[in-house]
Design a protein around this motif. Structure first.
Motif, PDB file in Angstrom:
ATOM      1  N   CYS A 197      -4.820   5.113   5.674  1.00 32.26           N
ATOM      2  CA  CYS A 197      -4.882   5.940   4.469  1.00 32.26           C
ATOM      3  C   CYS A 197      -5.226   5.060   3.276  1.00 32.26           C
ATOM      4  N   ASP A 200     -10.784   7.209  -0.434  1.00 30.96           N
ATOM      5  CA  ASP A 200     -11.019   8.429  -1.206  1.00 30.96           C
ATOM      6  C   ASP A 200     -11.922   8.170  -2.412  1.00 30.96           C
ATOM      7  N   ASP A 210       2.576  10.129  -5.378  1.00 29.11           N
ATOM      8  CA  ASP A 210       2.389  11.400  -4.686  1.00 29.11           C
ATOM      9  C   ASP A 210       3.253  12.444  -5.389  1.00 29.11           C
ATOM     10  N   MET A 216      -4.099  16.547  -5.645  1.00 28.51           N
ATOM     11  CA  MET A 216      -5.346  15.778  -5.481  1.00 28.51           C
ATOM     12  C   MET A 216      -6.453  16.723  -5.040  1.00 28.51           C
ATOM     13  N   TRP A 226      -5.318  13.474  10.216  1.00 28.91           N
ATOM     14  CA  TRP A 226      -3.988  13.794   9.668  1.00 28.91           C
ATOM     15  C   TRP A 226      -3.399  15.008  10.363  1.00 28.91           C
ATOM     16  N   ASP A 240      -8.973  15.200   0.723  1.00 31.19           N
ATOM     17  CA  ASP A 240      -7.610  14.723   0.468  1.00 31.19           C
ATOM     18  C   ASP A 240      -7.049  15.553  -0.674  1.00 31.19           C
ATOM     19  N   GLU A 242      -3.820  15.958  -1.169  1.00 30.06           N
ATOM     20  CA  GLU A 242      -2.473  15.385  -1.251  1.00 30.06           C
ATOM     21  C   GLU A 242      -1.608  15.882  -0.107  1.00 30.06           C
ATOM     22  N   GLY A 244      -2.159  15.351   2.878  1.00 21.86           N
ATOM     23  CA  GLY A 244      -2.970  15.818   3.983  1.00 21.86           C
ATOM     24  C   GLY A 244      -4.445  15.606   3.759  1.00 21.86           C
ATOM     25  N   GLY A 319      -3.992   8.887  -3.312  1.00 19.83           N
ATOM     26  CA  GLY A 319      -3.472   9.240  -4.636  1.00 19.83           C
ATOM     27  C   GLY A 319      -2.282   8.406  -5.045  1.00 19.83           C
ATOM     28  N   ASP A 320      -1.477   7.982  -4.059  1.00 17.16           N
ATOM     29  CA  ASP A 320      -0.314   7.141  -4.356  1.00 17.16           C
ATOM     30  C   ASP A 320      -0.630   5.671  -4.120  1.00 17.16           C
TER      31      ASP A 320
HETATM   32  O1  AHR Z   1      -3.026  13.184   1.288  1.00 24.37           O
HETATM   33  C1  AHR Z   1      -3.087  11.982   1.923  1.00 24.37           C
HETATM   34  C2  AHR Z   1      -2.350  10.910   1.167  1.00 24.37           C
HETATM   35  O2  AHR Z   1      -0.989  11.175   1.184  1.00 24.37           O
HETATM   36  C3  AHR Z   1      -2.631  10.799  -0.290  1.00 24.37           C
HETATM   37  O3  AHR Z   1      -3.859  10.197  -0.602  1.00 24.37           O
HETATM   38  C4  AHR Z   1      -1.486   9.968  -0.728  1.00 24.37           C
HETATM   39  O4  AHR Z   1      -1.195  10.150  -2.079  1.00 24.37           O
HETATM   40  C5  AHR Z   1      -0.360  10.419   0.173  1.00 24.37           C
HETATM   41  O5  AHR Z   1       0.253   9.330   0.784  1.00 24.37           O
END
Ligand code: AHR
Length: 518
Positions: A197, A200, A210, A216, A226, A240, A242, A244, A319-320
């Protein structure tokens, strides 16, 4: 446009910023004075196309080319290791291609990282190196010269992500928020991917955390499945959204034909109306059109309908800041509003016209940019060529299309010395021949000094009187040799089996020939 940018010195950041704002204003005025006929002009680039269709770009990032026909500003900023100085890399001409020679000159004798990727849109949503997030620590920038490719007949550089690398802008202008519609595409590569992961490009949280489902709306490209099922081995273009990576409203794929896309240059496209619809498309960025892999309702899980985008822009991570992924980025845009399919198709046609990775016009020589195949000269093997196979470098006869692609190399300026050469795989952009423990492999350039040295070979006259021999840059007594059909760097010491003296001069002599897959 006549404005010039001082590419030699960006210590005067304010001046650069002002010039960029002025360039944006000029572009806006030009756009507002332009009639619809511009859309069909030869210089109609992706953001001209989306703008003319009523969905203007709010982000336009590229290290390879202008994305507006009138853009003549900086594309990206590099910083060199030797003295910490920075410079902006611009274009050869308005609406044209990156001035890679300026980078080569600025970074000569040292290494450079890309420290900023500028937004060509009037919004100035520039991407800087991403900071720590909920799932990953501080990122670094990508090595500036890790992904040399050809675009528009020019040698330019893509951005090659090796993990723990990412860019972000958490304070944007004009990017969709809270259920607003948007579209985006990026040009990436199907040959430099993994299942971590998350590689993106697109809309993400403004705090690197997150913050929940629907926060996202980003393109994802990789082999991470996923939600089951995923068909084939990927890599897939996914959304993506978020928590997923979505291939459909159900999460997993509902499309058995979507087994992924492994082309060296891939167009990845996502659009989302923010309320009840999203669509995914992929395509070969070197030829043909786009394929819609999904078009339908938002995910049925809670939180995605409507969406809750926050409007930050991320490149290379989740995103995180989940930053285990690898990937390639050449260009990408985000739009305000849901683009039409006609505009998407016109953008794809423009991308194809760039000729990413295509021939430089030079073949069969050791000049940088030339495409070559390399033939063995030992009596056993004069029909065999250097190719990669299962990531190893070997010699073999060439017959199938796969053989031909695997046996074609692009000569690059030596990654560790400009008086030597490196060999980039034709069908795995960013991957080079390098030795490791004296065996030779095809591997992605990671920007490290060790990789650079291991991937640099210095041509001399062929030791058996034919063609060329290639001296290892960092083991100067050893030459590129085939032994039992596998490639090594070798001498005649006998220290390893491949250091045998017998037939050495023949095994280290190679004929540089016309490419099997020009
Ligand atoms: O959605 C997949 C990922 O899940 C995102 O990019 C992240 O923010 C979270 O860990």
């Amino acid at each position: 446009m006549s404005q010039r940018r001082d590419d030699r010195n960006v210590s005067a950041n304010n001046r650069t910023r002002i010039l960029r704002v002025l360039a944006g204003i000029v572009a806006l005025v030009a756009a507002s004075l332009t009639t619809a006929s511009t859309a069909s002009a030869a210089a109609s680039l992706p953001c001209d196309i989306y703008g003319a269709a009523g969905t203007p770009c709010v982000a336009a990032h590229s290290t390879t080319r202008a994305l507006y026909g009138t853009y003549n500003g900086a594309l990206y900023q590099v910083q060199r290791a030797s003295d910490g100085a920075k410079t902006n890399i611009g274009l050869l001409a308005a609406g044209g291609y990156a001035n890679a020679a300026a980078q080569d000159s600025f970074c000569a004798g040292t290494t450079c990282l890309i420290t900023e990727i500028y937004d060509q849109s009037p919004r100035h949503n520039d991407l800087t190196i991403e900071g720590p997030g909920g799932a990953g620590g501080q990122d670094t920038g990508v090595p500036a010269d890790a992904l040399p490719v050809t675009a528009g007949g020019h040698q330019v550089y893509g951005a090659s992500f090796s993990g723990r690398m990412g860019y972000r802008d958490n304070s944007t202008s004009g990017v969709a928020k809270n259920g607003q519609p948007e579209g985006m595409y990026m040009i990436t590569s199907g040959t430099h991917v993994n299942g971590a992961c998350c590689f993106d490009y697109g809309n993400a949280e403004t705090n690197n955390q997150d913050t929940g489902n629907g926060h996202m709306d980003a393109l994802n490209f990789g082999t991470e499945c996923w939600f089951q099922p995923c068909h084939g081995a990927g890599p897939w273009v996914q959304a993506d959204l978020e928590n997923g990576l979505f291939q459909s409203s159900a999460g997993g794929s509902q499309n058995t034909a979507n087994t992924g896309i492994t082309a060296p240059f891939v167009t990845a496209l996502l659009k989302n109306n923010g309320q009840n619809f999203f669509a995914l498309k992929d395509g070969n960025a070197q030829s043909g059109g786009l394929r819609t892999t999904y078009s339908g309702p938002e995910p049925t899980r809670a939180g995605y309908s409507p969406m809750h985008q926050e409007g930050a822009i991320v490149l290379g991570t989740g995103g995180d800041n989940s930053n285990g992924s690898i990937g390639s980025f050449f260009e990408g845009v985000m739009t305000a509003g849901l683009p039409t399919d006609a505009a998407d198709n016109a953008v794809q046609a423009n991308v194809v016209s760039v000729g990413y990775g295509g021939p430089t016009g030079s073949t069969g020589t050791l000049n940088p940019g030339s495409e070559i195949s390399v033939r063995a000269t030992t009596a056993c093997c004069t029909g065999d060529y250097i190719r990669h196979q299962n990531d190893n470098a070997v010699i073999s006869p060439v017959s199938s299309t796969l053989d031909k692609n695997d046996a074609t190399w692009i000569v690059r300026r030596g990654l560790a010395s400009s008086s030597c050469v490196s060999f980039e795989s034709r069908n795995y952009p960013g991957d080079f021949l390098r030795h490791f423990d004296f065996q030779v492999y095809r591997q992605p350039m990671d920007g490290s000094a060790a990789f650079r040295a291991d991937a640099t070979f210095c041509p001399v006259a062929g030791k058996n009187g034919q063609g060329s021999s290639f001296r290892s840059y960092n083991y100067s007594g050893k030459y590129l040799r085939h032994y039992n059909n596998t490639l090594y760097i070798a001498d005649t010491s006998g220290a390893h089996t491949w250091d045998a003296a017998g037939s050495y001069n023949d095994d280290v002599s190679w004929v540089v020939a016309q490419p099997w897959a020009p």
